[in-house]
Design an enzyme around this catalytic site. Structure first.
Site, short mmCIF file in Angstrom:
data_model
loop_
_atom_site.label_atom_id
_atom_site.label_comp_id
_atom_site.label_asym_id
_atom_site.label_seq_id
_atom_site.Cartn_x
_atom_site.Cartn_y
_atom_site.Cartn_z
CE LYS A 214 -4.34 -1.92 1.53
NZ LYS A 214 -5.42 -1.94 2.54
NE ARG A 248 -7.63 -8.73 1.35
CZ ARG A 248 -7.40 -7.95 0.30
NH1 ARG A 248 -6.49 -6.98 0.41
NH2 ARG A 248 -8.06 -8.10 -0.83
#
Length: 272
Positions: A214, A248
């Site tokens: 991210k 995740r």
């Protein structure tokens, strides 16, 4: 629904949730697994690398992405979902649409991963309860607000999600919380959440951390999306040390190794 009823999230160690996006526009791997054969091959590879859960998504939920219709989302999932579930590893459906969740759970998915924490689709909580599956309730905001007390906002959001789950009859031991790294937060707020991650345990539910590749990592390392593996592992290892039950990740193998090393360290045993 027997499989869903039988599944319980293990608590012996953190678990790795492998990401399987069958979308053309996901921020990291959009289009790479949109063909059924490629998606199945990637699912098998993640299982071989140590994935404990496969998280399958048919719509990009990255901030700023264009929403798609239910029919389009299902058209991406339908060709591959049964085949992925048949591989035997627990499957999570990444959707905020109750009807997609219903269809996926009917096919055998055992977790609904809702990036709007049951608060987007009013039918979602009842759908999850009826299916008897686990639910990941993620914190989200329409947009970031730098002046916001992000931890207080997460607490309020989680309380609302947990109330919706309770009213619908979702069992407490099937609820999971996710603070939503990268969703409705500034870069600084993401790191505030990471630094205080252990405080989220006060809600009494398992925690999921999903920071794989991210922007918060790219901002620190000045690295493009494909070059954020080590930063992802650093964030996730920090979250696991602070109480995350699930991470995740796009890169399953390295994260599975992190879990094994963490398990060996915390148990003070020889990993060999």
């Amino acid at each position: 629904m027997a499989k869903a009823a039988a599944y319980r999230l293990p608590t012996d160690r953190p678990h790795v949730m492998g990401i399987l996006n069958v979308t053309p526009d996901s921020f990291s791997d959009g289009g790479r697994h949109a063909v059924a054969e490629t998606a199945i091959a990637h699912a098998k590879a993640m299982i071989a690398q140590g994935a404990d859960i496969l998280d399958v998504g048919g719509e990009s939920t990255r901030p700023g992405s264009d929403p798609v219709s239910l029919d389009v989302e299902w058209s991406r999932l339908d060709p591959i979902l049964d085949k992925v579930i048949a591989l035997g590893t627990p499957v999570s459906i990444d959707t905020y649409k109750a009807e997609i969740a219903r269809r996926a759970c009917a096919a055998g998915a055992v977790i609904v991963n809702d990036v709007w924490g049951l608060q987007k689709d009013p039918a979602m909580a009842d759908t999850v309860a009826e299916a008897g599956v686990h639910v990941v309730m993620m914190h989200n905001r329409p947009q970031a607000d730098a002046g916001l007390d992000i931890l207080a906002d997460i607490d309020r959001f989680f309380e609302t999600s947990m109330q919706l789950a309770e009213r619908a009859g979702i069992a407490k031991d099937k609820q999971i919380l996710d603070p939503g790294f990268g969703f409705g937060k500034t870069i600084d707020q993401n790191f505030i959440v990471l630094n205080r991650f252990e405080t989220l345990k006060k809600h009494g539910l398992p925690l999921l951390a999903g920071a794989s590749r991210k922007r918060m990592i790219g901002a620190v390392l000045q690295a493009e999306t494909a070059d954020r593996l080590y930063g992802s592992m650093a964030v996730h290892m920090t979250a696991m040390l602070k109480g995350a039950s699930i991470v995740r990740a796009h890169d399953v193998g390295p994260h599975a190794d992190c879990v094994r090393m963490l398990e060996a360290t915390l148990l003070e045993r020889n990993p060999t």
